[in-house]
Design a protein around this motif. Sequence first.
Motif, PDB file in Angstrom:
ATOM      1  N   HIS A  65      21.671 -11.787   7.541  1.00 49.03           N
ATOM      2  CA  HIS A  65      21.762 -10.622   6.641  1.00 49.03           C
ATOM      3  C   HIS A  65      20.521 -10.623   5.752  1.00 49.03           C
ATOM      4  O   HIS A  65      20.519 -11.280   4.706  1.00 49.03           O
ATOM      5  CB  HIS A  65      22.981 -10.702   5.713  1.00 49.03           C
ATOM      6  CG  HIS A  65      24.317 -10.793   6.379  1.00 49.03           C
ATOM      7  ND1 HIS A  65      25.170  -9.727   6.477  1.00 49.03           N
ATOM      8  CD2 HIS A  65      24.962 -11.836   6.962  1.00 49.03           C
ATOM      9  CE1 HIS A  65      26.298 -10.106   7.092  1.00 49.03           C
ATOM     10  NE2 HIS A  65      26.194 -11.388   7.394  1.00 49.03           N
ATOM     11  N   GLN A  68      20.875  -9.875   2.014  1.00 51.21           N
ATOM     12  CA  GLN A  68      21.487 -10.867   1.109  1.00 51.21           C
ATOM     13  C   GLN A  68      20.504 -11.961   0.673  1.00 51.21           C
ATOM     14  O   GLN A  68      20.867 -12.833  -0.126  1.00 51.21           O
ATOM     15  CB  GLN A  68      22.712 -11.524   1.776  1.00 51.21           C
ATOM     16  CG  GLN A  68      23.860 -10.553   2.040  1.00 51.21           C
ATOM     17  CD  GLN A  68      25.042 -11.193   2.773  1.00 51.21           C
ATOM     18  OE1 GLN A  68      25.039 -12.392   3.068  1.00 51.21           O
ATOM     19  NE2 GLN A  68      26.056 -10.398   3.076  1.00 51.21           N
ATOM     20  N   LEU A  80      35.456 -17.454   1.758  1.00 48.00           N
ATOM     21  CA  LEU A  80      34.965 -16.138   2.206  1.00 48.00           C
ATOM     22  C   LEU A  80      35.414 -14.931   1.384  1.00 48.00           C
ATOM     23  O   LEU A  80      34.575 -14.179   0.886  1.00 48.00           O
ATOM     24  CB  LEU A  80      35.326 -15.898   3.689  1.00 48.00           C
ATOM     25  CG  LEU A  80      34.893 -14.520   4.230  1.00 48.00           C
ATOM     26  CD1 LEU A  80      33.384 -14.400   4.331  1.00 48.00           C
ATOM     27  CD2 LEU A  80      35.530 -14.246   5.592  1.00 48.00           C
ATOM     28  N   TRP A  83      34.175 -14.989  -2.099  1.00 44.70           N
ATOM     29  CA  TRP A  83      32.706 -14.881  -2.031  1.00 44.70           C
ATOM     30  C   TRP A  83      32.305 -13.413  -1.865  1.00 44.70           C
ATOM     31  O   TRP A  83      31.412 -12.922  -2.556  1.00 44.70           O
ATOM     32  CB  TRP A  83      32.241 -15.756  -0.868  1.00 44.70           C
ATOM     33  CG  TRP A  83      30.789 -15.814  -0.562  1.00 44.70           C
ATOM     34  CD1 TRP A  83      29.834 -16.590  -1.164  1.00 44.70           C
ATOM     35  CD2 TRP A  83      30.116 -15.096   0.496  1.00 44.70           C
ATOM     36  NE1 TRP A  83      28.616 -16.392  -0.565  1.00 44.70           N
ATOM     37  CE2 TRP A  83      28.761 -15.488   0.461  1.00 44.70           C
ATOM     38  CE3 TRP A  83      30.517 -14.180   1.456  1.00 44.70           C
ATOM     39  CZ2 TRP A  83      27.815 -14.988   1.359  1.00 44.70           C
ATOM     40  CZ3 TRP A  83      29.575 -13.681   2.345  1.00 44.70           C
ATOM     41  CH2 TRP A  83      28.251 -14.083   2.291  1.00 44.70           C
ATOM     42  N   LEU A  84      33.006 -12.692  -0.984  1.00 48.96           N
ATOM     43  CA  LEU A  84      32.700 -11.275  -0.773  1.00 48.96           C
ATOM     44  C   LEU A  84      33.074 -10.440  -2.004  1.00 48.96           C
ATOM     45  O   LEU A  84      32.267  -9.666  -2.518  1.00 48.96           O
ATOM     46  CB  LEU A  84      33.461 -10.744   0.452  1.00 48.96           C
ATOM     47  CG  LEU A  84      32.956 -11.204   1.825  1.00 48.96           C
ATOM     48  CD1 LEU A  84      33.962 -10.804   2.917  1.00 48.96           C
ATOM     49  CD2 LEU A  84      31.589 -10.612   2.153  1.00 48.96           C
ATOM     50  N   ARG A 192      31.507  -4.063   9.528  1.00 49.17           N
ATOM     51  CA  ARG A 192      31.412  -5.351   8.829  1.00 49.17           C
ATOM     52  C   ARG A 192      32.345  -6.407   9.422  1.00 49.17           C
ATOM     53  O   ARG A 192      31.911  -7.465   9.850  1.00 49.17           O
ATOM     54  CB  ARG A 192      31.721  -5.166   7.350  1.00 49.17           C
ATOM     55  CG  ARG A 192      31.487  -6.429   6.569  1.00 49.17           C
ATOM     56  CD  ARG A 192      31.243  -6.210   5.114  1.00 49.17           C
ATOM     57  NE  ARG A 192      30.371  -7.253   4.668  1.00 49.17           N
ATOM     58  CZ  ARG A 192      29.379  -7.128   3.804  1.00 49.17           C
ATOM     59  NH1 ARG A 192      29.144  -5.989   3.224  1.00 49.17           N
ATOM     60  NH2 ARG A 192      28.622  -8.143   3.504  1.00 49.17           N
ATOM     61  N   HIS A 219      31.463  -9.388  12.359  1.00 51.05           N
ATOM     62  CA  HIS A 219      32.039 -10.711  12.080  1.00 51.05           C
ATOM     63  C   HIS A 219      33.433 -10.763  12.679  1.00 51.05           C
ATOM     64  O   HIS A 219      34.164  -9.777  12.601  1.00 51.05           O
ATOM     65  CB  HIS A 219      32.190 -10.942  10.577  1.00 51.05           C
ATOM     66  CG  HIS A 219      30.913 -10.934   9.801  1.00 51.05           C
ATOM     67  ND1 HIS A 219      30.437  -9.812   9.165  1.00 51.05           N
ATOM     68  CD2 HIS A 219      30.020 -11.916   9.546  1.00 51.05           C
ATOM     69  CE1 HIS A 219      29.300 -10.106   8.544  1.00 51.05           C
ATOM     70  NE2 HIS A 219      29.023 -11.382   8.760  1.00 51.05           N
ATOM     71  N   GLU A 222      36.404 -15.589  11.314  1.00 52.18           N
ATOM     72  CA  GLU A 222      35.603 -16.563  10.570  1.00 52.18           C
ATOM     73  C   GLU A 222      36.512 -17.461   9.731  1.00 52.18           C
ATOM     74  O   GLU A 222      36.251 -18.653   9.577  1.00 52.18           O
ATOM     75  CB  GLU A 222      34.626 -15.779   9.676  1.00 52.18           C
ATOM     76  CG  GLU A 222      33.811 -16.599   8.697  1.00 52.18           C
ATOM     77  CD  GLU A 222      32.799 -15.740   7.944  1.00 52.18           C
ATOM     78  OE1 GLU A 222      32.803 -14.505   8.137  1.00 52.18           O
ATOM     79  OE2 GLU A 222      32.002 -16.309   7.169  1.00 52.18           O
ATOM     80  N   HIS A 256      30.637 -16.023  14.131  1.00 52.17           N
ATOM     81  CA  HIS A 256      31.572 -17.060  13.669  1.00 52.17           C
ATOM     82  C   HIS A 256      32.592 -17.508  14.721  1.00 52.17           C
ATOM     83  O   HIS A 256      32.475 -18.609  15.236  1.00 52.17           O
ATOM     84  CB  HIS A 256      32.254 -16.673  12.350  1.00 52.17           C
ATOM     85  CG  HIS A 256      31.278 -16.395  11.266  1.00 52.17           C
ATOM     86  ND1 HIS A 256      30.563 -17.391  10.650  1.00 52.17           N
ATOM     87  CD2 HIS A 256      30.840 -15.232  10.727  1.00 52.17           C
ATOM     88  CE1 HIS A 256      29.749 -16.857   9.761  1.00 52.17           C
ATOM     89  NE2 HIS A 256      29.892 -15.546   9.796  1.00 52.17           N
ATOM     90  N   ASP A 307      23.224 -16.880   9.199  1.00 51.27           N
ATOM     91  CA  ASP A 307      24.026 -15.971   8.375  1.00 51.27           C
ATOM     92  C   ASP A 307      23.196 -15.539   7.155  1.00 51.27           C
ATOM     93  O   ASP A 307      21.975 -15.465   7.262  1.00 51.27           O
ATOM     94  CB  ASP A 307      25.339 -16.651   7.999  1.00 51.27           C
ATOM     95  CG  ASP A 307      26.488 -15.660   7.739  1.00 51.27           C
ATOM     96  OD1 ASP A 307      26.221 -14.457   7.615  1.00 51.27           O
ATOM     97  OD2 ASP A 307      27.644 -16.098   7.647  1.00 51.27           O
TER      98      ASP A 307
HETATM   99  N1  GUN Z   1      32.596 -11.178   6.702  1.00 51.61           N
HETATM  100  C1  GUN Z   1      32.465  -9.916   6.262  1.00 51.61           C
HETATM  101  N2  GUN Z   1      31.289  -9.742   5.629  1.00 51.61           N
HETATM  102  C2  GUN Z   1      30.666 -10.920   5.675  1.00 51.61           C
HETATM  103  C3  GUN Z   1      29.389 -11.366   5.203  1.00 51.61           C
HETATM  104  O1  GUN Z   1      28.605 -10.644   4.599  1.00 51.61           O
HETATM  105  N3  GUN Z   1      29.089 -12.666   5.475  1.00 51.61           N
HETATM  106  C4  GUN Z   1      29.942 -13.499   6.123  1.00 51.61           C
HETATM  107  N4  GUN Z   1      29.582 -14.751   6.325  1.00 51.61           N
HETATM  108  N5  GUN Z   1      31.133 -13.102   6.573  1.00 51.61           N
HETATM  109  C5  GUN Z   1      31.479 -11.829   6.348  1.00 51.61           C
END
Ligand code: GUN
Length: 447
Positions: A65, A68, A80, A83-84, A192, A219, A222, A256, A307
């Motif tokens: 990405h 990012q 995850l 984090w999002l 996404r 993704h 994951e 993932h 990533d």
């Molecule tokens: N799953 C949905 N969006 C993301 C992202 O930006 N990064 C990661 N690692 N997993 C995600």
Amino acid sequence: MTTIWIKNAEIITMNAYDEQFIGDVFIENDTIREIGKNLHYPEADKVIDATNRVITPGFIQTHIHLCQTIFRGKGDDLELMDWLKKRIWPLEAAHDEESIYYSALLGIGELIQSGTTSIVDMETVHHTDFAFQAIERTGIRALSGKVMMDKGNEVPLALQEKTGESIQQSVDLMEKWHKKDAGRINYAFSPRFVVSCTEELLKEVSDLSKKHHVYVHTHASENKGEIEIVESETGMRNVVYLDHLGLANERLILAHCVWLSEEEKQIIQRKRVNVTHCPGSNLKLASGVAEIPDLLNAHICVSLGADGAPCNNNLDMFNEMRLAALIQKPVHGPTAMDAKTVFKMATIDGAKAMGMENDIGSLEVGKKADLNIMNLNDFHMYPSYDVDTISRIVYSTTRADVETTIINGKVVMENRIMKTLDKEIVLHEANKSISRLIKRVPEIPSP
Ligand code: GUN
Ligand code: FE
């Protein structure tokens, strides 16, 4: 016509015969014209003496990405969904055109400096044109697209899309950038993940991908919480659902795939879906360890990706190769994921995932000239005597050992000097961009 003669290197071809020998490479424009011993092209526009150097195919990272990169260090120690929701989505929502552009340049600088010549990239909802401009200018090979998100809880307003608009903007970008610069730049539809997308959007993406022969990059599976959301909303496992919508085919790249059922593995195998393994990100976000030896036994195409910078926090293929090898050994034994297997994932298998195995991923006559010249003559890589060079690269080499990188026949880094971007300006502008963005998201704590 531009020609380059690279002399007297140890060449790791990664061709079907795994040939490795001391020899020369002759490049004409974007293409490898000749590889062999004792070539003689003294009139070449550029002659590179690569005595005591190693040449490898450029690395191919199939999940990145770029948008990012300027969030590096802003998402540490979270799982995850937190984090999002707490960091990445608010930061992506704060992006502007300039910050997208410099985030991409910062990422591409790091990628090129560590020997990555091709990427599969996922951008954010807005301003994706500026990432493509950075890709175009720097010369990196890329399959990229704007992220699509027409659904979800706790998504900032600026990232909430209407289904039709998301599709229209994706198609507009595809029309502008797909097959650009003689095929160096390509477009991928980038929903996404299932959690962020309506069924209507995913079905439309499936149809568009078939109609235009364009890739889909997303993704999948994951994180345990993620697959629970998907199961509760759709009544299906994640990959079963994607298959149900017609998305499971050889043009699909799934990043993932940590939590797969047997049925999902079989779908991936049968439909020739491509899996990107992201060991650094999977460890840092506490997602888990993907069952890569299983997938490889099933002859599934698995390639590697770092990533995004805020979940790794590097975009360095040497890190990913080393982690991909090491994390499987405690469970599957020391011979699981040997250096050769991992190096294939970093090169020719990445090319297969992008559908470009006839163009990149190995050093062969007629392929595009994407390669690294490395200097393995230092304490941390010695002795070299009677040690396999691929083992040296996977287990001991670091990014600083890449001296020169060529993409599409163009020298993009020479003796560690970047040729297509100004490092000082990019570092300065990256700091300026994140300092501007962070003021728009006061809820993100500063250290
Ligand atoms: N799953 C949905 N969006 C993301 C992202 O930006 N990064 C990661 N690692 N997993 C995600
Ligand atoms: Fe990702």
